[in-house]
Design a protein around this motif. Structure first.
Motif, mmCIF file in Angstrom:
data_model
loop_
_atom_site.group_PDB
_atom_site.id
_atom_site.type_symbol
_atom_site.label_atom_id
_atom_site.label_comp_id
_atom_site.label_asym_id
_atom_site.label_seq_id
_atom_site.Cartn_x
_atom_site.Cartn_y
_atom_site.Cartn_z
ATOM 1 N N GLY A 1 26.459 40.716 37.326
ATOM 2 C CA GLY A 1 27.425 41.120 36.293
ATOM 3 C C GLY A 1 28.862 40.920 36.752
ATOM 4 N N ALA A 2 29.066 40.560 38.025
ATOM 5 C CA ALA A 2 30.431 40.283 38.529
ATOM 6 C C ALA A 2 30.905 38.943 37.944
ATOM 7 N N TYR A 3 32.216 38.741 37.942
ATOM 8 C CA TYR A 3 32.759 37.507 37.371
ATOM 9 C C TYR A 3 32.318 36.282 38.179
ATOM 10 N N GLY A 4 32.115 36.475 39.467
ATOM 11 C CA GLY A 4 31.642 35.375 40.303
ATOM 12 C C GLY A 4 30.287 34.865 39.817
ATOM 13 N N GLU A 5 29.456 35.775 39.356
ATOM 14 C CA GLU A 5 28.143 35.360 38.835
ATOM 15 C C GLU A 5 28.330 34.544 37.551
ATOM 16 N N VAL B 1 38.102 32.132 31.971
ATOM 17 C CA VAL B 1 38.938 33.134 31.301
ATOM 18 C C VAL B 1 38.269 34.478 31.575
ATOM 19 N N VAL B 2 39.033 35.407 32.118
ATOM 20 C CA VAL B 2 38.463 36.705 32.462
ATOM 21 C C VAL B 2 38.923 37.745 31.433
ATOM 22 N N ASN B 3 37.964 38.220 30.651
ATOM 23 C CA ASN B 3 38.251 39.270 29.669
ATOM 24 C C ASN B 3 37.682 40.591 30.172
ATOM 25 N N HIS B 4 38.595 41.495 30.550
ATOM 26 C CA HIS B 4 38.130 42.780 31.091
ATOM 27 C C HIS B 4 37.847 43.766 29.962
ATOM 28 N N CYS B 5 36.832 44.609 30.188
ATOM 29 C CA CYS B 5 36.512 45.704 29.251
ATOM 30 C C CYS B 5 36.629 47.032 29.994
ATOM 31 N N SER C 1 37.345 49.878 39.819
ATOM 32 C CA SER C 1 37.181 48.421 39.676
ATOM 33 C C SER C 1 37.674 47.695 40.925
ATOM 34 N N HIS C 2 37.488 46.381 40.900
ATOM 35 C CA HIS C 2 38.032 45.501 41.934
ATOM 36 C C HIS C 2 39.568 45.576 41.847
ATOM 37 N N PRO C 3 40.283 45.558 42.991
ATOM 38 C CA PRO C 3 41.746 45.692 42.964
ATOM 39 C C PRO C 3 42.433 44.689 42.045
ATOM 40 N N GLN C 4 41.897 43.466 41.986
ATOM 41 C CA GLN C 4 42.494 42.445 41.126
ATOM 42 C C GLN C 4 42.375 42.835 39.650
ATOM 43 N N ALA C 5 41.236 43.387 39.274
ATOM 44 C CA ALA C 5 41.022 43.807 37.877
ATOM 45 C C ALA C 5 41.938 44.997 37.552
ATOM 46 N N LEU C 6 42.098 45.911 38.512
ATOM 47 C CA LEU C 6 42.991 47.073 38.285
ATOM 48 C C LEU C 6 44.424 46.575 38.072
ATOM 49 N N ASP C 7 44.848 45.591 38.879
ATOM 50 C CA ASP C 7 46.205 45.033 38.737
ATOM 51 C C ASP C 7 46.375 44.346 37.389
ATOM 52 N N GLN C 8 45.354 43.619 36.989
ATOM 53 C CA GLN C 8 45.448 42.830 35.751
ATOM 54 C C GLN C 8 45.449 43.709 34.496
ATOM 55 N N CYS C 9 45.062 44.976 34.646
ATOM 56 C CA CYS C 9 45.002 45.890 33.491
ATOM 57 C C CYS C 9 45.976 47.056 33.688
ATOM 58 N N ASP D 1 34.488 47.064 45.717
ATOM 59 C CA ASP D 1 34.330 45.691 46.222
ATOM 60 C C ASP D 1 34.277 44.664 45.105
ATOM 61 N N ASP D 2 33.733 45.050 43.967
ATOM 62 C CA ASP D 2 33.657 44.129 42.830
ATOM 63 C C ASP D 2 33.515 44.931 41.552
ATOM 64 N N THR D 3 33.753 44.289 40.427
ATOM 65 C CA THR D 3 33.766 44.996 39.140
ATOM 66 C C THR D 3 32.374 45.533 38.777
ATOM 67 N N ALA D 4 31.352 44.699 39.019
ATOM 68 C CA ALA D 4 30.001 45.119 38.648
ATOM 69 C C ALA D 4 29.517 46.253 39.557
ATOM 70 N N ILE E 1 43.281 33.793 33.806
ATOM 71 C CA ILE E 1 42.326 32.764 34.259
ATOM 72 C C ILE E 1 42.127 32.865 35.769
ATOM 73 N N THR E 2 40.876 32.807 36.195
ATOM 74 C CA THR E 2 40.580 32.773 37.630
ATOM 75 C C THR E 2 39.922 31.437 37.934
ATOM 76 N N ARG E 3 40.382 30.826 39.002
ATOM 77 C CA ARG E 3 39.807 29.544 39.425
ATOM 78 C C ARG E 3 38.853 29.806 40.585
ATOM 79 N N PHE E 4 37.624 29.334 40.444
ATOM 80 C CA PHE E 4 36.616 29.490 41.495
ATOM 81 C C PHE E 4 36.331 28.112 42.103
ATOM 82 N N LEU E 5 35.985 28.101 43.389
ATOM 83 C CA LEU E 5 35.564 26.859 44.051
ATOM 84 C C LEU E 5 34.063 26.898 44.271
HETATM 85 O O1 LIG Z 1 34.793 41.745 41.016
HETATM 86 C C1 LIG Z 1 34.423 40.738 40.401
HETATM 87 O O2 LIG Z 1 33.679 40.758 39.415
HETATM 88 C C2 LIG Z 1 34.896 39.429 40.873
HETATM 89 O O3 LIG Z 1 34.231 38.430 40.710
HETATM 90 C C3 LIG Z 1 36.285 39.373 41.462
HETATM 91 C C4 LIG Z 1 37.266 39.275 40.329
HETATM 92 C C5 LIG Z 1 37.917 40.405 39.893
HETATM 93 C C6 LIG Z 1 38.822 40.307 38.845
HETATM 94 C C7 LIG Z 1 39.062 39.091 38.244
HETATM 95 C C8 LIG Z 1 38.386 37.973 38.677
HETATM 96 C C9 LIG Z 1 37.493 38.051 39.733
#
Ligand SMILES: O=C(O)C(=O)Cc1ccccc1
Length: 397
Positions: free
Chosen positions: A120-124, A190-194, A211-219, A234-237, A279-283
């Motif tokens: 359920g994480a965005y990486g997945e 495109v990352v749409n947070h709920c 949440s993940h620190p990046q998601a907290l910052d983005q919201c 560690d991650d949103t999921a 938008i998040t870019r993954f490699l």
């Molecule tokens: O925590 C996640 O689900 C991730 O994959 C890291 C992440 C967190 C917020 C935006 C994009 C990726």
């Protein structure tokens, strides 16, 4: 479960989705093909117990699978079989085949792809965008995902490298250099947070949001408006799992709608990020590089260091500009092993400078002469140069 076995997310949380949706269900210790089907019914276990048991780092060990099929290697497998470890060779990780290496990511079937976080994480989601039919393999940390590829436990890893809001994910730049994997693709998401909560909970009842620190910052805006305490995970999921497991009605989560479905949480608000274009870019990383093409737009990622001297970075950038090669990214990171450069000047004493690694992405394929010439030119004065990968540009958002 024997303690010596390595498990990658033997996860069966209590939720209303089919258990088959959830991560890997097989022991990835190569000497063992135990199936979770044989284990006690995970659905009956309490979530907090699962939370403790589910996340398992990929341990540092030698690959147990031969990388090429020599007769000696085949004998080894047969020997293992006769000792009763393997019952079905199809369960063994499959080395990358020629078709796997040469085909574009979107065409491959049943590739195993590691990502950081829980199902359920965005990486997945990024892994599934790149390889719609893949088997996704959750990893506790970014480094575990790199190791999972190196140890042949999975075929690929998908890792976030930069976000349109938060910028570069420095940890992964450092890991790219430390590990010898190749970038074989990129995924723009495109990352749409709920905002999620336990069933029946209203957003006004929330005192904290995990949440993940990046998601907290983005919201930031919505969290400020709600006046809640922010808790990093560690991650949103993983945050969604924690709240579902704890049953804390005053705890909310920022995660994806898919995480809500997996962990049985309600969606209280959708698209809560401050910027619409989040938008998040993954490699995509693999053990082998792909053969670069010229049939579609490609990018090349490199890392290099420069000798000390005036205008050295200017000179480095000129190798691209003079060949009309567009740069899409430049990042500098301190060299951790050699952070300081001491320059002696007999008149003024000695000066200390930070020593940097430069990461550049440029819009050209290594199959093009202009890219080859640019690299040859850069090599003339770069003290170190490595091509991290050449791959097709992802333009589908
Ligand atoms: O925590 C996640 O689900 C991730 O994959 C890291 C992440 C967190 C917020 C935006 C994009 C990726």
């Amino acid at each position: 479960m024997a303690a010596s076995h390595i498990w990658v997310s033997p996860l069966r949380p209590h939720s209303n989705v089919g258990v088959s949706d959830l991560g890997l269900r097989r022991c990835v210790d190569m000497r063992c093909n135990w199936d979770l089907e044989r284990l006690p019914r995970w659905e009956c276990c309490c979530l907090s117990v699962l939370a403790q048991r589910a996340i398992t780092p990929v341990e540092d060990e030698k690959p147990l699978i031969p990388q090429v099929e020599t007769s000696e290697a085949i004998d080894q497998v047969q020997d293992t079989q006769s000792r009763g470890f393997h019952k079905d060779l199809n369960l063994l990780p499959k080395p990358l085949s020629a078709t796997d290496i040469f085909s574009s990511p979107r065409n491959s079937a049943k590739v195993r792809v590691a990502y950081q976080g829980m199902p359920g994480a965005y990486g997945e989601a990024a892994a599934l965008k790149a390889y719609p039919k893949c088997e996704t393999v959750p990893c506790e940390e970014f480094e575990a995902a790199f190791k999972a590829v190196e140890l042949w436990l999975v075929d690929k890893a998908v890792l976030p490298i930069e976000s349109s809001v938060g910028g570069s994910i420095h940890r992964n730049y450092d890991l790219l250099l430390r590990h010898r994997l190749h970038i074989v693709g990129e995924v723009q998401m495109v990352v749409n947070h709920c905002l999620l909560g336990l069933p029946g909970v209203q957003k006004e009842e929330l005192k904290r949001v995990l949440s993940h620190p990046q998601a907290l910052d983005q919201c930031d805006m919505i969290l400020t408006k709600l006046g809640v305490v922010r808790v990093s995970t560690d991650d949103t999921a993983g945050a969604a799992l924690m709240v579902a497991a704890s049953g804390e009605r005053d705890s909310g989560v920022i995660a994806s709608d898919r995480a809500a479905e997996i962990y049985g949480l309600n969606i209280l608000l959708e698209k809560i990020q401050d910027d619409d274009d989040n938008i998040t870019r993954f490699l995509i990383l693999a053990r082998e590089p792909i053969i670069p093409g010229t049939d579609r737009p490609h990018k090349t990622s490199i890392v290099f260091t420069l000798e000390e001297g005036p205008g050295m970075l200017f000179k480095a950038l000129a190798v691209f500009a003079s060949r009309d090669i567009n740069l899409t990214k430049i990042e500098s990171r301190p060299q951790r092993k050699r952070p300081l450069r001491v320059v002696d000047d007999s008149n003024k004493g000695s000066a200390r400078y930070f020593d940097y690694l430069f990461y550049i992405d440029f819009e050209a394929s290594m199959a093009e002469p202009r890219a080859q010439h640019a690299m040859a030119h850069l090599q003339e004065f770069a003290s170190f140069l490595r091509v991290l990968g050449c791959y097709a540009t992802d333009s589908a958002l």
